[in-house]
Write a protein that holds these residues in place. Structure first.
Motif, PDB file in Angstrom:
ATOM      1  N   LEU A 301      11.770  -9.681  13.285  1.00 59.82           N
ATOM      2  CA  LEU A 301      10.548  -9.436  13.433  1.00 59.82           C
ATOM      3  C   LEU A 301       9.793 -10.960  13.672  1.00 59.82           C
ATOM      4  N   ASP A 302      10.541 -11.870  13.226  1.00 61.98           N
ATOM      5  CA  ASP A 302      10.147 -13.321  13.581  1.00 61.98           C
ATOM      6  C   ASP A 302      10.253 -13.460  15.180  1.00 61.98           C
ATOM      7  N   ARG A 303      11.222 -12.773  15.726  1.00 61.77           N
ATOM      8  CA  ARG A 303      11.613 -13.023  17.065  1.00 61.77           C
ATOM      9  C   ARG A 303      10.452 -12.399  18.079  1.00 61.77           C
ATOM     10  N   LYS A 304      10.196 -11.007  17.442  1.00 59.22           N
ATOM     11  CA  LYS A 304       9.096 -10.096  18.022  1.00 59.22           C
ATOM     12  C   LYS A 304       8.577  -9.389  16.927  1.00 59.22           C
ATOM     13  N   PRO A 305       7.358  -9.882  16.560  1.00 54.67           N
ATOM     14  CA  PRO A 305       6.639  -9.112  15.462  1.00 54.67           C
ATOM     15  C   PRO A 305       6.035  -7.861  15.504  1.00 54.67           C
ATOM     16  N   THR A 306       6.746  -7.006  16.086  1.00 57.50           N
ATOM     17  CA  THR A 306       6.092  -5.478  16.223  1.00 57.50           C
ATOM     18  C   THR A 306       7.069  -4.671  15.681  1.00 57.50           C
ATOM     19  N   MET A 307       6.538  -3.216  15.284  1.00 57.03           N
ATOM     20  CA  MET A 307       7.329  -2.202  14.754  1.00 57.03           C
ATOM     21  C   MET A 307       7.068  -1.109  15.469  1.00 57.03           C
ATOM     22  N   VAL A 308       7.972  -0.110  15.947  1.00 58.69           N
ATOM     23  CA  VAL A 308       7.623   1.302  16.255  1.00 58.69           C
ATOM     24  C   VAL A 308       7.855   2.226  15.199  1.00 58.69           C
ATOM     25  N   LEU A 309       6.546   2.743  14.693  1.00 58.66           N
ATOM     26  CA  LEU A 309       6.636   3.695  13.619  1.00 58.66           C
ATOM     27  C   LEU A 309       6.771   4.967  14.221  1.00 58.66           C
ATOM     28  N   PHE A 310       7.562   5.706  13.919  1.00 62.37           N
ATOM     29  CA  PHE A 310       7.971   7.123  14.689  1.00 62.37           C
ATOM     30  C   PHE A 310       8.314   8.163  13.634  1.00 62.37           C
ATOM     31  N   GLY A 311       7.766   9.344  13.942  1.00 65.24           N
ATOM     32  CA  GLY A 311       8.347  10.423  13.104  1.00 65.24           C
ATOM     33  C   GLY A 311       7.663  10.593  11.799  1.00 65.24           C
ATOM     34  N   GLN A 312       7.642  11.725  11.160  1.00 67.94           N
ATOM     35  CA  GLN A 312       6.877  11.842   9.941  1.00 67.94           C
ATOM     36  C   GLN A 312       7.482  11.100   8.758  1.00 67.94           C
ATOM     37  N   GLY A 313       8.703  10.842   9.014  1.00 66.37           N
ATOM     38  CA  GLY A 313       9.369   9.663   7.822  1.00 66.37           C
ATOM     39  C   GLY A 313       8.675   8.449   7.786  1.00 66.37           C
ATOM     40  N   ASP A 314       8.060   8.092   8.861  1.00 71.51           N
ATOM     41  CA  ASP A 314       7.282   6.727   9.013  1.00 71.51           C
ATOM     42  C   ASP A 314       5.832   6.842   8.713  1.00 71.51           C
ATOM     43  N   LEU A 315       5.428   8.120   8.361  1.00 65.94           N
ATOM     44  CA  LEU A 315       3.921   8.235   8.133  1.00 65.94           C
ATOM     45  C   LEU A 315       3.470   7.457   6.785  1.00 65.94           C
ATOM     46  N   PRO A 316       4.392   7.466   5.896  1.00 57.40           N
ATOM     47  CA  PRO A 316       3.879   6.750   4.565  1.00 57.40           C
ATOM     48  C   PRO A 316       3.847   5.024   5.102  1.00 57.40           C
ATOM     49  N   SER A 317       4.486   4.741   5.893  1.00 53.74           N
ATOM     50  CA  SER A 317       4.355   3.271   6.328  1.00 53.74           C
ATOM     51  C   SER A 317       3.097   3.108   6.938  1.00 53.74           C
ATOM     52  N   GLN A 318       2.742   4.066   8.063  1.00 50.35           N
ATOM     53  CA  GLN A 318       1.393   3.876   8.721  1.00 50.35           C
ATOM     54  C   GLN A 318       0.300   4.162   7.649  1.00 50.35           C
ATOM     55  N   TRP A 319       0.499   4.770   6.757  1.00 47.50           N
ATOM     56  CA  TRP A 319      -0.441   5.053   5.492  1.00 47.50           C
ATOM     57  C   TRP A 319      -0.891   3.792   4.890  1.00 47.50           C
ATOM     58  N   TYR A 320       0.224   3.044   4.505  1.00 48.02           N
ATOM     59  CA  TYR A 320       0.231   1.842   3.952  1.00 48.02           C
ATOM     60  C   TYR A 320      -0.880   0.713   4.653  1.00 48.02           C
ATOM     61  N   PHE A 321      -0.550   0.585   5.857  1.00 47.54           N
ATOM     62  CA  PHE A 321      -1.619  -0.089   6.810  1.00 47.54           C
ATOM     63  C   PHE A 321      -2.949   0.330   6.693  1.00 47.54           C
ATOM     64  N   ARG A 322      -3.245   1.665   6.772  1.00 44.96           N
ATOM     65  CA  ARG A 322      -4.537   2.253   6.613  1.00 44.96           C
ATOM     66  C   ARG A 322      -5.237   1.820   5.446  1.00 44.96           C
ATOM     67  N   LEU A 323      -4.481   2.119   4.389  1.00 43.57           N
ATOM     68  CA  LEU A 323      -4.856   1.818   3.050  1.00 43.57           C
ATOM     69  C   LEU A 323      -5.351   0.196   3.064  1.00 43.57           C
ATOM     70  N   LYS A 324      -4.553  -0.681   3.465  1.00 41.65           N
ATOM     71  CA  LYS A 324      -4.642  -1.947   3.470  1.00 41.65           C
ATOM     72  C   LYS A 324      -6.099  -2.331   4.273  1.00 41.65           C
ATOM     73  N   ARG A 325      -6.007  -1.579   5.408  1.00 37.02           N
ATOM     74  CA  ARG A 325      -7.173  -2.032   6.318  1.00 37.02           C
ATOM     75  C   ARG A 325      -8.522  -1.398   5.708  1.00 37.02           C
ATOM     76  N   GLU A 326      -8.503  -0.506   5.045  1.00 32.29           N
ATOM     77  CA  GLU A 326      -9.551   0.142   4.412  1.00 32.29           C
ATOM     78  C   GLU A 326     -10.044  -0.555   3.116  1.00 32.29           C
ATOM     79  N   ALA A 327      -8.947  -1.269   2.390  1.00 34.18           N
ATOM     80  CA  ALA A 327      -9.399  -2.232   1.405  1.00 34.18           C
ATOM     81  C   ALA A 327      -9.742  -3.320   1.955  1.00 34.18           C
ATOM     82  N   LEU A 328      -9.267  -3.959   3.151  1.00 30.53           N
ATOM     83  CA  LEU A 328     -10.090  -5.244   3.430  1.00 30.53           C
ATOM     84  C   LEU A 328     -11.182  -5.124   4.130  1.00 30.53           C
ATOM     85  N   GLN A 329     -11.687  -3.806   4.718  1.00 34.41           N
ATOM     86  CA  GLN A 329     -13.305  -3.458   5.184  1.00 34.41           C
ATOM     87  C   GLN A 329     -13.975  -3.133   3.932  1.00 34.41           C
ATOM     88  N   ALA A 330     -13.432  -2.650   2.812  1.00 34.09           N
ATOM     89  CA  ALA A 330     -14.595  -2.250   1.744  1.00 34.09           C
ATOM     90  C   ALA A 330     -14.763  -3.684   1.129  1.00 34.09           C
TER      91      ALA A 330
END
Length: 350
Positions: A301-330
């Motif tokens: 990730l230091d070389r290329k700081p992007t992730m490809v989150l794919f499939g239902q198994g990666d949805l909890p990881s996407q949820w983490y970022f949604r929760l974090k974004r909402e916490a920052l916005q709140a």
């Protein structure tokens, strides 16, 4: 989004590591120097056993106060002897002469909120203006523990990457393939129900397999519930009749690419205390597996700081970022946190 949440509780060590009272003062005050989200903080207890957390920097010449003496009431800087109470206020500047008219009582060291819960000390490093105190609750136990085993290690990886490992079900079969945990003979499809909870989500209670040795100790068919909670807390609760086991994991940001990972196992069966000499090295092996793979992933990730989150198994990881974004916005809008997630059934193979 790449920074840990500023206004949140982070685990900084076991409660027992910070000795209090007169005995603690005789042993050096039970002071602990910690690094939390880039802040150098000194944590300790006063003579009455009350916790305090201060910025670990004397405002005079920048000396670390944790290197000085603590008598249960005040910390003495080892450079010029300035003394600070556990409230952060300067109490004495011994080098002043009778001709000095300066009022040192106006000098203070930054204080941080500090709490105890589940056998650990928690610090909130927030330095912003006071506002709506809508922060995730501290982890707690819902039973009286007869014993506990704790392992902690430092991961040379970012807080986000380390925290994602707490909600990622897909890595278990590949990273944690151990005879004593869950041998991966073949991948099988899993179906689990998830529901939103305050500041996080929960894999709702379900019966688990009894094939793993760690579950056989409980007998019967254990029921498992796994909760994730901001900022980086995983709470696994296992029940078999009256028998209870809790497996808690906490991620704590130290600096940009250093994270403290703490794993605590609690139980209410006194007989399991006999297994502590065996449990600790197995827990360390488990945590070290995460440490090694995360450190290698961080280099990618230091070389290329992007992730490809794919499939239902990666949805909890996407949820983490949604929760974090909402916490920052709140926090920006000075309003209560609103969980953006909905109940959902997920399928993945592991």
């Amino acid at each position: 989004m790449r920074q840990p949440l500023a206004n949140a509780w982070y685990c900084v060590g076991r409660s027992a590591a910070f000795a209090g009272g007169k005995a603690g003062a005789r042993k050096g005050g039970g002071l602990g120097a910690i690094e939390l989200n880039g802040e150098q903080i000194v944590v300790g207890r006063d003579a009455a056993g009350a916790l305090f957390a201060l910025r670990d920097r004397c405002p005079h010449r920048g000396m670390a106060l944790s290197k000085g003496r603590f008598d249960g009431e005040a910390l003495t800087c080892p450079f010029h002897g300035w003394r600070f109470g556990t409230d952060g206020r300067c109490r004495d500047v011994p080098t002043l002469s009778s001709a000095d008219a300066a009022d040192f009582s106006r000098i203070a060291v930054q204080r941080f909120p500090v709490r105890e819960s589940a056998g650990f000390v928690w610090v909130n490093p927030f330095l912003g203006p006071p506002g709506r105190a809508d922060v995730p609750a501290l982890p707690a136990l819902d039973f009286e523990a007869a014993g506990a085993c704790v392992v902690a290690l430092v991961v040379e990886a970012s807080f986000d990457l380390t925290t994602l490992s707490l909600v990622d079900p897909g890595h278990v079969a590949f990273v944690h393939d151990s005879w004593w945990f869950r041998p991966s003979k073949e991948l099988r499809e899993k179906v689990k129900r998830f529901a939103p909870t305050p500041h996080g989500f929960t894999m709702t209670s379900h019966a688990t397999t009894t094939s793993a040795p760690v579950y056989r100790l409980l007998g019967g068919a254990p029921a498992v519930e796994i909760e994730f909670r901001l900022p980086g807390v995983r709470l696994e609760r296992i029940a078999a009749g009256a028998k209870r086991v809790a497996n808690y994991t906490f991620a704590t940001p130290m600096s940009h690419n250093r994270t403290l990972l703490t794993n605590a196992l609690y139980w209410n069966m006194p007989a399991l205390n006999l297994l502590k000499p065996v449990a600790r090295p197995l827990m360390r092996q488990f945590l070290t597996q995460d440490q090694q793979v995360l450190q290698h992933a961080q280099k990618g990730l230091d070389r290329k700081p992007t992730m490809v989150l794919f499939g239902q198994g990666d949805l909890p990881s996407q949820w983490y970022f949604r929760l974090k974004r909402e916490a920052l916005q709140a926090a920006r809008e000075a309003r209560a946190f609103r969980n953006p997630l909905q109940p959902q059934e997920l399928r993945w193979r592991s």
